[in-house]
Design an enzyme around this catalytic site. Structure first.
Site, PDB file in Angstrom:
ATOM      1  CG  HIS A  30      -2.082  -0.844   1.203  1.00 51.59           C
ATOM      2  ND1 HIS A  30      -1.990  -2.221   1.208  1.00 51.59           N
ATOM      3  CD2 HIS A  30      -3.405  -0.552   1.183  1.00 51.59           C
ATOM      4  CE1 HIS A  30      -3.215  -2.727   1.200  1.00 51.59           C
ATOM      5  NE2 HIS A  30      -4.097  -1.741   1.180  1.00 51.59           N
ATOM      6  CG  HIS A  50       2.407  -3.387   6.440  1.00 50.53           C
ATOM      7  ND1 HIS A  50       3.193  -4.321   5.825  1.00 50.53           N
ATOM      8  CD2 HIS A  50       1.388  -3.137   5.589  1.00 50.53           C
ATOM      9  CE1 HIS A  50       2.677  -4.633   4.655  1.00 50.53           C
ATOM     10  NE2 HIS A  50       1.566  -3.931   4.492  1.00 50.53           N
TER      11      HIS A  50
END
Length: 178
Positions: free
Chosen positions: A104, A143
């Site tokens: 992303h 993440h």
């Protein structure tokens, strides 16, 4: 290093609230499969004045897919932080791919850097959205901070390289057309 990164993620979790729990999944969804950046690229490609910028973004995103998703993620094969700390309560679906680097974030910053390298002022709102998407990946516990940092650096480099690749291809095609 993982322990330090988990402690940073746990610290971010102390900021959890109803508002951010509602907004962060929406922000992160904009980056799913690079959809917001792909849509922006398609819009730019449809407007003759911005076609070169759209092609630059397309090159940057293509480089990002190859480097991030096809090479680095399987090569590094880093487990996600929610797997390392199963006590955390996820408010989004569990991603099934590897953690490093953040795709992303990489796609977001590749697009932002491509816009910047093309001289488009649109890079400024793109940068704001990129930072929000990157932070959402930490807030959502999907993440590690180094995944996001690597995505930021990798994406920025690939955005600039996307511009260089576009200019190279433009020269090559221009020579053949002459």
């Amino acid at each position: 290093m993982t322990a330090i990164e988990l402690s940073i993620l746990d610290w971010i979790q102390t900021a959890r609230c109803g508002f951010l729990d509602a907004v962060m999944p929406i922000i992160t969804t904009l980056g799913d499969s690079g959809i917001i950046w792909i849509l922006l690229t398609l819009v730019l490609l449809c407007i003759p004045r911005y076609r070169r910028t759209g092609l630059t973004m397309a090159c940057a995103l293509a480089l990002d897919v190859v480097c991030c998703n096809l090479l680095l993620k399987p090569l590094v094969a880093r487990v996600r932080p929610f797997d390392a700390n199963p006590l955390v309560e996820l408010i989004v679906g569990r991603p099934t791919d590897w953690s490093f680097p953040s795709g992303h974030t990489a796609a977001s910053f590749a697009s932002t850097a491509a816009l910047y390298a093309s001289g488009e002022p649109l890079w400024i709102p793109a940068a704001v959205l990129s930072v929000l998407i990157a932070f959402s990946r930490l807030y959502l516990y999907v993440h590690y901070p180094t995944d996001v940092l690597a995505g930021l650096v990798l994406g920025t480099v690939l955005g600039v390289l996307g511009r260089k690749l576009f200019l190279f291809l433009e020269r090559k095609v221009g020579r053949k057309a002459s």
